[in-house]
Design an enzyme around this catalytic site. Sequence first.
Site, PDB file in Angstrom:
ATOM      1  N   LYS A 182       0.829  -1.201   0.000  1.00 16.33           N
ATOM      2  CA  LYS A 182       0.000   0.000   0.000  1.00 16.33           C
ATOM      3  C   LYS A 182       0.870   1.261   0.000  1.00 16.33           C
ATOM      4  O   LYS A 182       1.717   1.428   0.872  1.00 16.33           O
ATOM      5  CB  LYS A 182      -0.925  -0.005   1.215  1.00 16.33           C
ATOM      6  N   THR A 215      -8.314   9.260   8.989  1.00 16.27           N
ATOM      7  CA  THR A 215      -7.868   8.045   8.308  1.00 16.27           C
ATOM      8  C   THR A 215      -7.601   6.899   9.283  1.00 16.27           C
ATOM      9  O   THR A 215      -6.941   5.922   8.930  1.00 16.27           O
ATOM     10  CB  THR A 215      -6.584   8.328   7.506  1.00 16.27           C
ATOM     11  N   GLY A 217      -7.861   3.590  10.993  1.00 17.19           N
ATOM     12  CA  GLY A 217      -8.438   2.294  10.658  1.00 17.19           C
ATOM     13  C   GLY A 217      -8.480   1.955   9.182  1.00 17.19           C
ATOM     14  O   GLY A 217      -9.134   0.992   8.781  1.00 17.19           O
ATOM     15  N   GLY A 219      -6.162   0.687   7.164  1.00 13.56           N
ATOM     16  CA  GLY A 219      -5.569  -0.615   6.847  1.00 13.56           C
ATOM     17  C   GLY A 219      -6.466  -1.767   7.254  1.00 13.56           C
ATOM     18  O   GLY A 219      -6.641  -2.738   6.504  1.00 13.56           O
TER      19      GLY A 219
END
Length: 274
Positions: A182, A215, A217, A219
């Site tokens: 990612k 942002t 959480g 993953g």
Amino acid sequence: MIYQPSHATPIILTIAGSDSGGGAGIQADIKTISATGGYACSAITAITAQNTLGVSAIFPIPVEHIAKQLDAVFSDLNVVAVKVGMLADSGIINVVADKIEQYRPKFLVVDPVMVATSGDMLLKAEAIATMKERLLPLADLITPNLSEGAALIQCNVPIIEAQMGFMIADLRALGAKAVLLKGGHLEGNPFSNDLLIEEKSIQVIRAKRVNTNNTHGTGCTLSSAIASYLAQGEPLLAAVEKAKVYISSAIEHADQLNIGSGHGPVHHFYALTQ
């Protein structure tokens, strides 16, 4: 006579830590799996004292109780896919790997959680070797961010997108069937691009970057969405692409929420407000 539906809702098991703030971990996984059409069950590996500002305490669950949670779920529910998140130490990693080997779910997605969005360490350093030896080779997909990928293969964290390519061979060597590296943490790029690395192919999964502080959480949410879509019968590439659309939309709508004073959560149920 008990009614048996012609097709049951696919069951996805999340094995992860609890986030008392509700934005990541087990809580984010259950929200995501539910929002994307699956049925979520869970095994909690650790209890964190956590909010949008950070993690103040971690209490690992005794391995005997983790094993009992997993036996209870697998012995009764038809678990199609498993998503693994936070595993606090080597003992927990070993018991999870033992149970995966015992019950052999169709799909295993491992999010190698090591660092929270706030920067707090969530995985003890000595446990990384255990994860590489026992758990990652069992995975259909692992989903490291750049810092986690660098820690797994012991290289510098990329600062530009081109440097992600230098990690591909070593990430493949970890033994998982596929890796989703990612790139969301890269600075100065208008797009959030991930690399789906399979044995003989590499796909770039693109999405426009959203400018938001909320942002927390992301993953957990992405990996859970992938597991949910795999359980529903999507091939890997399609599952990753659909999950990327879901997380991008959840981030895009995150500012509709007003949760906490730090890194707020994404909006898992944004579709209900449209």
